[in-house]
Design an enzyme around this catalytic site. Sequence first.
Site, PDB file in Angstrom:
ATOM      1  N   LYS A 226       3.387 -13.929  37.104  1.00 26.10           N
ATOM      2  CA  LYS A 226       3.709 -15.209  36.087  1.00 26.10           C
ATOM      3  C   LYS A 226       2.785 -15.323  34.799  1.00 26.10           C
ATOM      4  O   LYS A 226       1.727 -14.525  34.899  1.00 26.10           O
ATOM      5  CB  LYS A 226       3.484 -16.488  36.886  1.00 26.10           C
ATOM      6  N   ARG A 260       5.109 -15.584  47.815  1.00 32.76           N
ATOM      7  CA  ARG A 260       6.564 -15.418  47.322  1.00 32.76           C
ATOM      8  C   ARG A 260       6.044 -14.323  46.260  1.00 32.76           C
ATOM      9  O   ARG A 260       5.377 -14.588  45.251  1.00 32.76           O
ATOM     10  CB  ARG A 260       7.149 -16.488  46.634  1.00 32.76           C
TER      11      ARG A 260
HETATM   12  C1  9MG Z   1      12.345 -19.816  42.513  1.00 34.97           C
HETATM   13  N1  9MG Z   1      10.932 -19.867  42.287  1.00 34.97           N
HETATM   14  C2  9MG Z   1      10.340 -19.274  41.178  1.00 34.97           C
HETATM   15  N2  9MG Z   1       8.919 -19.367  41.218  1.00 34.97           N
HETATM   16  C3  9MG Z   1       8.763 -20.214  42.475  1.00 34.97           C
HETATM   17  C4  9MG Z   1       7.512 -20.525  43.198  1.00 34.97           C
HETATM   18  O1  9MG Z   1       6.277 -20.265  42.563  1.00 34.97           O
HETATM   19  N3  9MG Z   1       7.668 -21.087  44.191  1.00 34.97           N
HETATM   20  C5  9MG Z   1       8.784 -21.384  44.828  1.00 34.97           C
HETATM   21  N4  9MG Z   1       9.229 -22.012  45.902  1.00 34.97           N
HETATM   22  N5  9MG Z   1      10.134 -21.037  44.059  1.00 34.97           N
HETATM   23  C6  9MG Z   1      10.071 -20.384  43.086  1.00 34.97           C
END
Ligand code: 9MG
Length: 279
Positions: A226, A260
């Site tokens: 990010k 994630r």
């Molecule tokens: C879809 N998406 C993109 N970034 C995310 C994040 O940090 N958390 C979650 N739950 N979904 C995300």
Amino acid sequence: MFLKCGTRSLDLSSPIVMGILNTTPDSFSDGGSYYDDNQLNLDLVLARAENMVDNGALILDVGGESTRPGATPVSLAQELDRVVPVVEAISRELDVVVSVDTSSAEVISAAAAAGAGMLNDVRALQRPGALEACAKTNLPVCLMHMQGKPSSMQDEPNYVGVVEEVGEFLLRRASECHEAGIDSGRIILDPGFGFGKTVEHNLELVRHLEAFVATGMPVLAGFSRKSMIGNVLGRDVGNRLAGSLALALMAVQAGARILRVHDVAETVDVLKMHEAVLG
Ligand code: 9MG
């Protein structure tokens, strides 16, 4: 701590990895990776899914809507086309929990019917019908915090106290979910790194991730590649692995249970080292 995900069950007594599988043409990191002549190619999607599972992902998060600022809005028909065949194919071919990243009631119901084992909503089930649709599926759901909406969320994020405000929002949504018939044992919380937050807001949330863990609900953290990492390190999106792994380790040390990520193999190595040290 076990999470019942349809026909599968996830052991969250140790942290686990959720691999990102965006079937969008325009997501910020992997967008467009699975398209041939503007057509979604299921073989390419399955090959990537299999690779992430081989590398240790226990969940794959399939998303048909890009939430990066400036992304083209997706219609319901497009989102269904990008998600349902992928959920069906992965559930048929691979031993993994398929999560679906959506805010739409129709997609939630269709994904559950296609074999999804989990739901992930960056809008925390606030769209009309989403809460009720989710309640009917009996699947676990990740409620994420976002200030504003994707198109403008990074214009001027503003909080008096980011940790308190994000925490209050998530607890309020968790209790509204509970009232709508979603058992507390099905709810996962996510502060939503990068969603309507400045770099300093994101760093403050990392510093206080324990506050979310203290709710007793499993915490999901998503930092992978990010722009907060790009901002701190001055690196473009293809060169943010070390920053992503550093944050992943800090998150599991604070008690996060689901990471994630795009880089599954490397994150699984981090978790194995963490586990080896802790015993
Ligand atoms: C879809 N998406 C993109 N970034 C995310 C994040 O940090 N958390 C979650 N739950 N979904 C995300």
